[in-house]
Design a protein around this motif. Sequence first.
Motif, PDB file in Angstrom:
ATOM      1  N   GLN A  86       2.057  34.370  -2.477  1.00  0.00           N
ATOM      2  CA  GLN A  86       2.603  33.064  -2.847  1.00  0.00           C
ATOM      3  C   GLN A  86       1.797  32.444  -3.979  1.00  0.00           C
ATOM      4  OE1 GLN A  86       2.274  31.429   1.108  1.00  0.00           O
ATOM      5  NE2 GLN A  86       4.500  31.368   1.362  1.00  0.00           N
ATOM      6  N   THR A  87       0.477  32.630  -3.945  1.00  0.00           N
ATOM      7  CA  THR A  87      -0.367  32.101  -5.016  1.00  0.00           C
ATOM      8  C   THR A  87      -0.022  32.766  -6.341  1.00  0.00           C
ATOM      9  OG1 THR A  87      -2.144  31.674  -3.436  1.00  0.00           O
ATOM     10  CG2 THR A  87      -2.755  31.778  -5.754  1.00  0.00           C
ATOM     11  N   ILE A  88       0.229  34.057  -6.320  1.00  0.00           N
ATOM     12  CA  ILE A  88       0.616  34.773  -7.542  1.00  0.00           C
ATOM     13  C   ILE A  88       1.931  34.212  -8.083  1.00  0.00           C
ATOM     14  CG2 ILE A  88       1.438  37.009  -8.390  1.00  0.00           C
ATOM     15  CD1 ILE A  88      -0.708  38.296  -6.562  1.00  0.00           C
ATOM     16  N   LEU A  89       2.896  34.011  -7.204  1.00  0.00           N
ATOM     17  CA  LEU A  89       4.189  33.478  -7.651  1.00  0.00           C
ATOM     18  C   LEU A  89       4.046  32.056  -8.199  1.00  0.00           C
ATOM     19  CD1 LEU A  89       6.606  34.804  -4.882  1.00  0.00           C
ATOM     20  CD2 LEU A  89       6.344  35.615  -7.234  1.00  0.00           C
ATOM     21  N   LEU A  90       3.209  31.239  -7.547  1.00  0.00           N
ATOM     22  CA  LEU A  90       2.979  29.881  -8.056  1.00  0.00           C
ATOM     23  C   LEU A  90       2.351  29.936  -9.447  1.00  0.00           C
ATOM     24  CD1 LEU A  90       1.677  28.069  -4.860  1.00  0.00           C
ATOM     25  CD2 LEU A  90       3.833  27.651  -6.053  1.00  0.00           C
ATOM     26  N   GLY A  91       1.395  30.831  -9.628  1.00  0.00           N
ATOM     27  CA  GLY A  91       0.761  30.963 -10.938  1.00  0.00           C
ATOM     28  C   GLY A  91       1.754  31.398 -11.997  1.00  0.00           C
ATOM     29  N   LEU A  92       2.602  32.352 -11.668  1.00  0.00           N
ATOM     30  CA  LEU A  92       3.587  32.825 -12.634  1.00  0.00           C
ATOM     31  C   LEU A  92       4.612  31.738 -12.968  1.00  0.00           C
ATOM     32  CD1 LEU A  92       4.192  36.460 -11.318  1.00  0.00           C
ATOM     33  CD2 LEU A  92       2.998  35.780 -13.413  1.00  0.00           C
ATOM     34  N   ARG A  93       4.833  30.820 -12.035  1.00  0.00           N
ATOM     35  CA  ARG A  93       5.747  29.702 -12.275  1.00  0.00           C
ATOM     36  C   ARG A  93       5.025  28.502 -12.881  1.00  0.00           C
ATOM     37  NH1 ARG A  93       7.677  28.305  -6.881  1.00  0.00           N
ATOM     38  NH2 ARG A  93       8.658  26.584  -7.955  1.00  0.00           N
ATOM     39  N   CYS A  94       3.705  28.660 -13.162  1.00  0.00           N
ATOM     40  CA  CYS A  94       2.868  27.602 -13.757  1.00  0.00           C
ATOM     41  C   CYS A  94       2.828  26.374 -12.856  1.00  0.00           C
ATOM     42  CB  CYS A  94       3.353  27.242 -15.163  1.00  0.00           C
ATOM     43  SG  CYS A  94       3.394  28.630 -16.284  1.00  0.00           S
ATOM     44  N   ARG A  95       2.702  26.599 -11.558  1.00  0.00           N
ATOM     45  CA  ARG A  95       2.627  25.503 -10.597  1.00  0.00           C
ATOM     46  C   ARG A  95       1.230  25.443  -9.989  1.00  0.00           C
ATOM     47  NH1 ARG A  95       5.757  22.096 -12.202  1.00  0.00           N
ATOM     48  NH2 ARG A  95       7.682  23.018 -12.899  1.00  0.00           N
ATOM     49  N   CYS A  96       0.866  24.283  -9.528  1.00  0.00           N
ATOM     50  CA  CYS A  96      -0.445  24.055  -8.926  1.00  0.00           C
ATOM     51  C   CYS A  96      -0.644  25.003  -7.740  1.00  0.00           C
ATOM     52  CB  CYS A  96      -0.533  22.606  -8.462  1.00  0.00           C
ATOM     53  SG  CYS A  96      -1.989  22.246  -7.478  1.00  0.00           S
ATOM     54  N   PRO A  97      -1.793  25.709  -7.694  1.00  0.00           N
ATOM     55  CA  PRO A  97      -2.009  26.658  -6.597  1.00  0.00           C
ATOM     56  C   PRO A  97      -2.336  25.986  -5.259  1.00  0.00           C
ATOM     57  CG  PRO A  97      -3.897  26.627  -8.055  1.00  0.00           C
ATOM     58  CD  PRO A  97      -2.848  25.754  -8.692  1.00  0.00           C
ATOM     59  N   ARG A  98      -2.638  24.685  -5.260  1.00  0.00           N
ATOM     60  CA  ARG A  98      -2.934  24.011  -3.988  1.00  0.00           C
ATOM     61  C   ARG A  98      -1.682  23.413  -3.366  1.00  0.00           C
ATOM     62  NH1 ARG A  98      -7.683  19.669  -3.349  1.00  0.00           N
ATOM     63  NH2 ARG A  98      -6.282  18.293  -4.482  1.00  0.00           N
ATOM     64  N   CYS A  99      -0.877  22.692  -4.165  1.00  0.00           N
ATOM     65  CA  CYS A  99       0.292  22.025  -3.580  1.00  0.00           C
ATOM     66  C   CYS A  99       1.594  22.740  -3.946  1.00  0.00           C
ATOM     67  CB  CYS A  99       0.351  20.567  -4.025  1.00  0.00           C
ATOM     68  SG  CYS A  99       0.687  20.342  -5.785  1.00  0.00           S
ATOM     69  N   GLY A 100       1.617  23.492  -5.028  1.00  0.00           N
ATOM     70  CA  GLY A 100       2.835  24.203  -5.426  1.00  0.00           C
ATOM     71  C   GLY A 100       3.862  23.326  -6.095  1.00  0.00           C
ATOM     72  N   THR A 144       5.863  36.917 -26.838  1.00  0.00           N
ATOM     73  CA  THR A 144       4.493  36.433 -26.640  1.00  0.00           C
ATOM     74  C   THR A 144       4.500  34.974 -26.198  1.00  0.00           C
ATOM     75  OG1 THR A 144       3.650  37.965 -28.302  1.00  0.00           O
ATOM     76  CG2 THR A 144       2.265  36.076 -27.759  1.00  0.00           C
ATOM     77  N   CYS A 145       5.316  34.165 -26.857  1.00  0.00           N
ATOM     78  CA  CYS A 145       5.387  32.748 -26.481  1.00  0.00           C
ATOM     79  C   CYS A 145       5.948  32.580 -25.070  1.00  0.00           C
ATOM     80  CB  CYS A 145       6.252  31.981 -27.483  1.00  0.00           C
ATOM     81  SG  CYS A 145       5.487  31.826 -29.100  1.00  0.00           S
ATOM     82  N   LEU A 146       6.814  33.463 -24.649  1.00  0.00           N
ATOM     83  CA  LEU A 146       7.389  33.360 -23.313  1.00  0.00           C
ATOM     84  C   LEU A 146       6.445  33.860 -22.225  1.00  0.00           C
ATOM     85  CD1 LEU A 146      11.062  34.535 -23.962  1.00  0.00           C
ATOM     86  CD2 LEU A 146      10.244  32.201 -23.535  1.00  0.00           C
ATOM     87  N   ILE A 147       5.648  34.867 -22.511  1.00  0.00           N
ATOM     88  CA  ILE A 147       4.856  35.517 -21.467  1.00  0.00           C
ATOM     89  C   ILE A 147       3.472  34.884 -21.292  1.00  0.00           C
ATOM     90  CG2 ILE A 147       3.743  37.305 -22.867  1.00  0.00           C
ATOM     91  CD1 ILE A 147       4.378  39.263 -20.626  1.00  0.00           C
ATOM     92  N   LEU A 148       2.950  34.208 -22.303  1.00  0.00           N
ATOM     93  CA  LEU A 148       1.596  33.668 -22.188  1.00  0.00           C
ATOM     94  C   LEU A 148       1.443  32.582 -21.118  1.00  0.00           C
ATOM     95  CD1 LEU A 148       0.090  33.639 -25.782  1.00  0.00           C
ATOM     96  CD2 LEU A 148      -0.634  34.972 -23.807  1.00  0.00           C
ATOM     97  N   PRO A 149       2.327  31.588 -21.025  1.00  0.00           N
ATOM     98  CA  PRO A 149       2.129  30.579 -19.959  1.00  0.00           C
ATOM     99  C   PRO A 149       2.120  31.161 -18.547  1.00  0.00           C
ATOM    100  CG  PRO A 149       3.608  29.730 -21.623  1.00  0.00           C
ATOM    101  CD  PRO A 149       3.397  31.190 -21.936  1.00  0.00           C
ATOM    102  N   PRO A 150       3.064  32.034 -18.172  1.00  0.00           N
ATOM    103  CA  PRO A 150       2.976  32.591 -16.819  1.00  0.00           C
ATOM    104  C   PRO A 150       1.703  33.392 -16.578  1.00  0.00           C
ATOM    105  CG  PRO A 150       5.140  33.011 -17.743  1.00  0.00           C
ATOM    106  CD  PRO A 150       4.302  32.439 -18.835  1.00  0.00           C
TER     107      PRO A 150
END
Length: 130
Positions: A13-27, A100-106
């Motif tokens: 779930q933490t990996i998915l939150l990171g890939l969605r650029c969401r906070c790893p504590r609250c999501g 590159t612009c699409l993949i860097l944030p996730p």
Amino acid sequence: MSAHPDPGFTTGQTILLGLRCRCPRCGVGGLFYKYLKVADACPSCHLGLQGHDSGDGAVVPAILLLGSLVVGLALVVELTFAPPLWLHMVIWAPVIIVLTCLILPPLKGLGIALQYKFRSTEEPPTPGGS
Ligand SMILES: [Zn+2]
């Protein structure tokens, strides 16, 4: 012992939150306030994010992923259609820039989320990250 409360998210779930650029504590809250600028804190749970900035850590996986993908596609196009070299430049330069612009944030979000999950910012940095 962790310096922050356990978020309750599994590693997956933490990996998915990171890939969605969401906070790893609250999501809920976003990690970035501009394209790749890490927010000072989560707008939802106020988790401090400065210490979790992964810096340029997303660049190497982006190079490896996009390099493999684009070189593979360019080889397929070359072997199938044999276009002139200038056409390869016209095709692949914008493809590389856009991807590159699409993949860097996730990827950067993934780095931040994994740092939050597995490394406390309260600990002094050590060589090798352990
Ligand atoms: Zn949060």
